[in-house]
Design an enzyme around this catalytic site. Structure first.
Site, PDB file in Angstrom:
ATOM      1  N   ARG A  82       0.853  -1.242  -0.047  1.00 27.67           N
ATOM      2  CA  ARG A  82      -0.021  -0.028  -0.152  1.00 27.67           C
ATOM      3  C   ARG A  82       1.025   1.220  -0.080  1.00 27.67           C
ATOM      4  NH1 ARG A  82      -2.311   3.036   4.732  1.00 27.67           N
ATOM      5  NH2 ARG A  82      -3.762   4.479   3.873  1.00 27.67           N
ATOM      6  N   HIS A 126      -2.503  10.949   0.754  1.00 28.02           N
ATOM      7  CA  HIS A 126      -2.263  10.791   1.918  1.00 28.02           C
ATOM      8  C   HIS A 126      -1.274  12.239   2.255  1.00 28.02           C
ATOM      9  CE1 HIS A 126      -0.678   7.303   4.728  1.00 28.02           C
ATOM     10  NE2 HIS A 126      -0.415   8.479   5.360  1.00 28.02           N
ATOM     11  N   GLU A 171      -7.121   8.534   6.103  1.00 34.15           N
ATOM     12  CA  GLU A 171      -7.292   9.474   7.300  1.00 34.15           C
ATOM     13  C   GLU A 171      -7.757  10.869   7.080  1.00 34.15           C
ATOM     14  OE1 GLU A 171      -4.504   8.904  10.184  1.00 34.15           O
ATOM     15  OE2 GLU A 171      -4.445   6.902  10.056  1.00 34.15           O
ATOM     16  N   ASN A 300      -7.000   2.147   9.858  1.00 32.58           N
ATOM     17  CA  ASN A 300      -5.830   2.258  10.650  1.00 32.58           C
ATOM     18  C   ASN A 300      -6.120   2.207  11.992  1.00 32.58           C
ATOM     19  OD1 ASN A 300      -4.905   2.712   8.145  1.00 32.58           O
ATOM     20  ND2 ASN A 300      -4.208   4.687   8.278  1.00 32.58           N
ATOM     21  N   TYR A 302      -3.871   2.039  16.023  1.00 28.94           N
ATOM     22  CA  TYR A 302      -2.727   1.934  16.789  1.00 28.94           C
ATOM     23  C   TYR A 302      -2.797   1.874  18.258  1.00 28.94           C
ATOM     24  CZ  TYR A 302      -0.360   3.492  12.532  1.00 28.94           C
ATOM     25  OH  TYR A 302       0.063   3.355  11.141  1.00 28.94           O
ATOM     26  N   GLU A 379      -3.253  -0.073   8.258  1.00 27.92           N
ATOM     27  CA  GLU A 379      -2.203   0.287   8.792  1.00 27.92           C
ATOM     28  C   GLU A 379      -2.428   0.008  10.286  1.00 27.92           C
ATOM     29  OE1 GLU A 379      -1.085   4.499   9.098  1.00 27.92           O
ATOM     30  OE2 GLU A 379      -1.487   4.831   6.986  1.00 27.92           O
TER      31      GLU A 379
HETATM   32  C1  GCO Z   1      -1.295   8.012  10.095  1.00 26.87           C
HETATM   33  C2  GCO Z   1      -0.578   7.810   8.877  1.00 26.87           C
HETATM   34  C3  GCO Z   1       0.909   7.704   8.870  1.00 26.87           C
HETATM   35  C4  GCO Z   1       1.485   7.701  10.151  1.00 26.87           C
HETATM   36  C5  GCO Z   1       1.295   6.397  10.785  1.00 26.87           C
HETATM   37  C6  GCO Z   1       2.051   6.596  12.192  1.00 26.87           C
HETATM   38  O1  GCO Z   1      -1.827   6.829  10.257  1.00 26.87           O
HETATM   39  O2  GCO Z   1      -1.106   8.813  10.804  1.00 26.87           O
HETATM   40  O3  GCO Z   1      -1.411   7.248   8.054  1.00 26.87           O
HETATM   41  O4  GCO Z   1       1.207   8.319   7.911  1.00 26.87           O
HETATM   42  O5  GCO Z   1       2.826   7.656  10.044  1.00 26.87           O
HETATM   43  O6  GCO Z   1       0.154   6.139  11.450  1.00 26.87           O
HETATM   44  O7  GCO Z   1       1.501   7.714  12.850  1.00 26.87           O
END
Ligand code: GCO
Length: 482
Positions: A82, A126, A171, A300, A302, A379
């Site tokens: 991707r 992006h 995002e 995405n 985290y 992600e």
């Molecule tokens: C985001 C972006 C990425 C970042 C990654 C870490 O999700 O913010 O897609 O470009 O680099 O997530 O922050």
């Protein structure tokens, strides 16, 4: 951190394993072959906006190293990659003339990926908006949505059906609220009404671009969008804390999910933001344009958040009580008296908590809401301060993080979530936006002085996962087959 979830799970052969990057974060060659400035070129040159004054001028020089980087992807056994297209490389001013050298770069990249047996997954936006468009208002200007569709059409005409999956936006929450409300991302605007206009014009851009791509390549062309759907929990069952969560869910998730998937805005957002705007920038027919059938919804993920009714941690950009630099404006526009609480447990170098089962929860919530909409993790990854020792990078925390989050995906699938693939963020260490090169997310280490790539233990572990489709213990690092 050690792992908290079991090893041993096996994934089906059709589950897709990949990695993700983004143009401004890896390409470099910022002034080469016709590329003109994006808002991130401007923003990163503005003193104080990016740690250490870092810019994407060189990044990890991917523009000149495609054969080497594709060879690394092949060595890792990746099935898909991707990446994003730099609009200012392909159409330097954002409108009018297209740049053949820029288009050729992506044709070549896609051809090299296909030759390596790797599926290209293209993100059209992006965050690197051509600066001339920002000079006319950027995403706060409705015209940008139409220009985005023209750009999308050209890229679709150029790359054609070589692309496995088209993702319109990455995002949009970051683009709208970090870019136009808190101002901690490009273009660094702090204007709540502009941010809400950006929300709508990004949604409109998604719909118009999706329609343009389908018009060029056929109505069954696979389209997606990638959302960083926040997982936010109320600190208690008290109504005021539950309402705090509701406000965050509305402005962080629902203002994108609902229009894109259902063709409506969440009615609560109009009341939440009535003191900022009347939303008259939403025109008749817009929501029908925005709602285009998705092949898959990209997610995405985290970390998670926890909120209560309290004092919102915004200020003048000076360090707040927890030492974090408080944003001059909150990105959670319209949320009143919402306080984010520190999260317990281990945190990554981004100071993001580590909660794999938050991903399970998110996938199950979405699959219950939209049972016929497949999902993909576009992600997931973690930042650590990695160093090369004797030619190796023993990034055990990252291996632990990947191990648990991949298992968390499996647990969601056991419970019925239709998840089609997983893309690790990121293939390479790269420019981490306002943190510059200080935070490393790659499963491949990059020496920013020499551009030497070193596959980290996490890359070895991930390659074994891809090859065996089985989650090995995070302590088992298997060398690559020659
Ligand atoms: C985001 C972006 C990425 C970042 C990654 C870490 O999700 O913010 O897609 O470009 O680099 O997530 O922050």
């Amino acid at each position: 951190m050690t792992t908290t979830l079991p090893s041993g799970r096996q994934f089906a052969p059709d589950f897709l394993w990949g990695s993700a990057t983004a143009s401004y974060q890896i390409e470099g060659a910022a002034h080469e072959d016709g590329r003109l400035p994006s808002i991130w070129d401007t923003f990163s040159r503005t003193p104080g906006k990016v740690l250490n004054g870092d810019t994407g001028d060189v990044a990890v020089d991917h523009y000149h190293r495609v054969p080497q980087d594709v060879a690394i992807m092949k060595k890792l056994g990746l099935q898909a990659y991707r990446f994003s297209i730099a609009w200012p490389r392909v159409q330097p001013t954002g409108s009018g003339e297209f740049n053949k050298l820029g288009l050729d770069f992506y044709v070549d990249l896609v051809d090299q990926l296909l030759a390596a047996g790797i599926k290209p997954v293209v993100t059209l936006y992006h965050w690197d908006l051509p600066q001339p468009l920002e000079d006319e208002g950027g995403w706060a200007n409705r015209e940008t949505a139409y220009l985005f569709a023209d750009y999308a059409r050209k890229v679709a005409e150029t790359l054609g059906d070589k692309v496995f999956l088209w993702t319109t936006l990455n995002e949009p929450w970051c683009s709208a609220f970090l870019g136009y409300a808190s101002g901690v991302h490009a273009p660094g605007v702090m204007d709540d009404e502009a941010a809400l206009k950006a929300v709508h014009h990004l949604n409109l851009a998604h719909g118009l671009a999706a329609r343009a791509i389908k018009d060029v390549l056929g109505q069954d062309t696979p389209i997606s969008i990638t959302l960083n759907t926040h997982v936010t929990r109320a600190a208690s069952d008290a109504p005021e804390d539950v309402e705090a969560k509701r406000q965050i869910d509305t402005i962080a998730n629902e203002v994108f999910l609902r229009p894109v998937v259902e063709g409506v805005y969440p009615p609560e957002v109009f009341a939440d933001t009535a003191h900022i705007t009347d939303w008259s920038f939403v025109q008749d027919g817009d929501l029908e344009l925005i709602q285009v059938p998705l092949e898959v919804l990209g997610i995405n993920y985290y970390s998670t958040g926890r909120v209560k009714r309290g004092v919102a941690a915004v200020g003048n950009g000076e360090p707040g009580p927890d030492g974090h630099k408080s944003a001059p404006h909150t990105p959670f526009v319209g949320a009143t008296n919402v306080e984010f609480l520190p999260q317990p447990g281990p945190h990554t170098a981004m100071d993001w908590n580590i909660e794999p089962l938050g991903l399970t929860e998110l996938l199950l919530d979405l699959s219950k809401r939209y049972p016929s909409l497949p999902l993909a993790i576009t992600e997931n990854g973690s930042a650590w301060y990695d160093t090369v020792v004797d030619g190796r990078v023993h990034d055990q925390e990252r291996v632990d993080y990947l191990h648990d989050h991949v298992e968390a995906v499996g647990q969601a699938m056991d419970a019925g979530a239709d998840v089609r693939g997983y893309f690790v963020w990121s293939l390479l260490d790269n420019f981490e936006w306002a943190y510059g090169y200080d935070r490393r997310f790659g499963v491949v280490h990059v020496d920013y002085d020499t551009q030497v790539r070193t596959i980290k233990d996490s890359g070895l572990w991930y390659a074994n996962l891809v090859a065996t489709r089985t989650i090995a213990p995070s302590t088992e690092i298997t060398p690559l087959a020659d």
